[in-house]
Design a protein around this motif. Structure first.
Motif, short mmCIF file in Angstrom:
data_model
loop_
_atom_site.label_atom_id
_atom_site.label_comp_id
_atom_site.label_asym_id
_atom_site.label_seq_id
_atom_site.Cartn_x
_atom_site.Cartn_y
_atom_site.Cartn_z
N MET A 145 14.37 -10.39 3.86
CA MET A 145 14.16 -9.19 3.03
C MET A 145 12.72 -8.95 3.82
O MET A 145 12.02 -7.76 4.54
CB MET A 145 14.50 -8.63 1.98
N THR A 146 11.50 -9.50 3.28
CA THR A 146 10.50 -10.12 3.22
C THR A 146 10.15 -10.00 5.16
O THR A 146 9.42 -8.69 5.41
CB THR A 146 9.64 -10.93 3.02
N ILE A 147 11.04 -10.41 5.37
CA ILE A 147 10.42 -10.66 6.71
C ILE A 147 11.14 -9.30 7.68
O ILE A 147 10.43 -8.50 8.49
CB ILE A 147 11.17 -11.88 7.99
N PHE A 148 12.03 -8.46 7.27
CA PHE A 148 12.39 -7.54 7.81
C PHE A 148 11.49 -6.39 7.60
O PHE A 148 11.67 -5.64 8.60
CB PHE A 148 14.63 -7.57 7.37
N LEU A 149 11.19 -6.22 6.18
CA LEU A 149 10.40 -4.74 5.99
C LEU A 149 9.47 -5.19 6.78
O LEU A 149 8.46 -4.83 7.25
CB LEU A 149 10.27 -5.07 4.71
N SER A 150 8.27 -6.17 6.93
CA SER A 150 6.87 -6.88 7.70
C SER A 150 7.84 -6.18 9.40
O SER A 150 6.83 -5.88 9.82
CB SER A 150 7.00 -8.49 7.63
N ASP B 33 0.85 -0.89 0.00
CA ASP B 33 0.14 0.35 -0.03
C ASP B 33 0.77 0.95 0.25
O ASP B 33 2.19 1.01 0.37
CB ASP B 33 -1.14 -0.07 1.23
N SER B 34 0.51 2.53 -0.58
CA SER B 34 1.27 3.59 -0.69
C SER B 34 1.82 4.05 0.34
O SER B 34 2.22 4.29 0.67
CB SER B 34 0.21 4.56 -1.26
N ASN B 35 1.22 4.02 1.63
CA ASN B 35 0.98 4.33 3.08
C ASN B 35 2.78 3.90 3.56
O ASN B 35 3.64 4.48 4.16
CB ASN B 35 0.61 4.65 4.53
N SER B 36 2.81 2.75 3.24
CA SER B 36 3.33 1.59 3.24
C SER B 36 5.01 1.66 2.75
O SER B 36 5.95 1.78 2.97
CB SER B 36 3.39 0.22 3.56
N LEU B 37 4.49 1.63 1.18
CA LEU B 37 5.86 2.15 0.85
C LEU B 37 6.48 3.92 0.80
O LEU B 37 7.77 3.84 0.60
CB LEU B 37 4.89 2.75 -0.78
N PHE C 120 9.81 -4.32 10.01
CA PHE C 120 10.28 -2.44 10.04
C PHE C 120 8.65 -2.18 9.56
O PHE C 120 8.59 -0.75 10.42
CB PHE C 120 11.04 -2.76 8.71
N LEU C 121 8.07 -2.62 8.88
CA LEU C 121 6.42 -1.96 9.00
C LEU C 121 5.94 -1.60 10.33
O LEU C 121 5.04 -1.00 10.52
CB LEU C 121 5.61 -2.52 7.69
N GLU C 122 6.27 -2.79 10.98
CA GLU C 122 5.27 -3.16 12.20
C GLU C 122 5.76 -1.62 13.30
O GLU C 122 4.65 -0.97 14.36
CB GLU C 122 6.09 -3.88 13.55
N ASP C 123 6.37 -0.92 13.18
CA ASP C 123 7.13 0.03 13.82
C ASP C 123 6.56 1.66 13.24
O ASP C 123 6.08 2.66 13.76
CB ASP C 123 8.48 0.56 14.42
N MET C 124 6.04 1.11 12.75
CA MET C 124 4.88 2.28 11.54
C MET C 124 3.75 3.21 12.07
O MET C 124 3.14 2.09 12.70
CB MET C 124 4.66 2.02 9.92
#
Length: 97
Positions: free
Chosen positions: A86-91, A31-35, A93-97
């Motif tokens: 990288m998918t796990i890392f980014l996921s 999604d654009s917010n995560s991007l 990382f996004l939890e901190d959003m």
């Protein structure tokens, strides 16, 4: 979210005699917010191209995931592992959003 290894190889001379390599990942179906969050908060070179995030990470050659002889023989396996990591890392990382 989908993560693909788009490109990899030796990095250009960084001016400090270190030998570096790079991996460029393409992150799509996000999604654009995560991007936007990833683009603004990740370290390294990031760029949004056609609703996908391109992340380039530099590695010292001794830490480069594709440098071993085994990696050269089973490159598709090593790319898949790198994409999963990288998918796990980014996921996370996004939890901190």
């Amino acid at each position: 979210m989908k993560v693909k290894v788009e490109d990899y190889g030796p990095a250009e001379n960084m001016g400090d005699n270190r030998k570096l390599s790079y991996i460029t990942y393409k992150v799509s179906d996000i999604d654009s917010n995560s991007l936007k969050f990833l683009n603004e908060n990740l370290e390294g070179k990031t760029e949004i191209i056609n609703d996908s995030l391109h992340i380039t990470i530099l590695y010292d050659n001794d830490m480069f995931p594709f440098q071993s002889e085994e990696a050269k023989l089973k490159m598709s396996d090593f790319k898949a592992r790198e994409e999963i990591e990288m998918t796990i890392f980014l996921s996370s990382f996004l939890e901190d959003m």
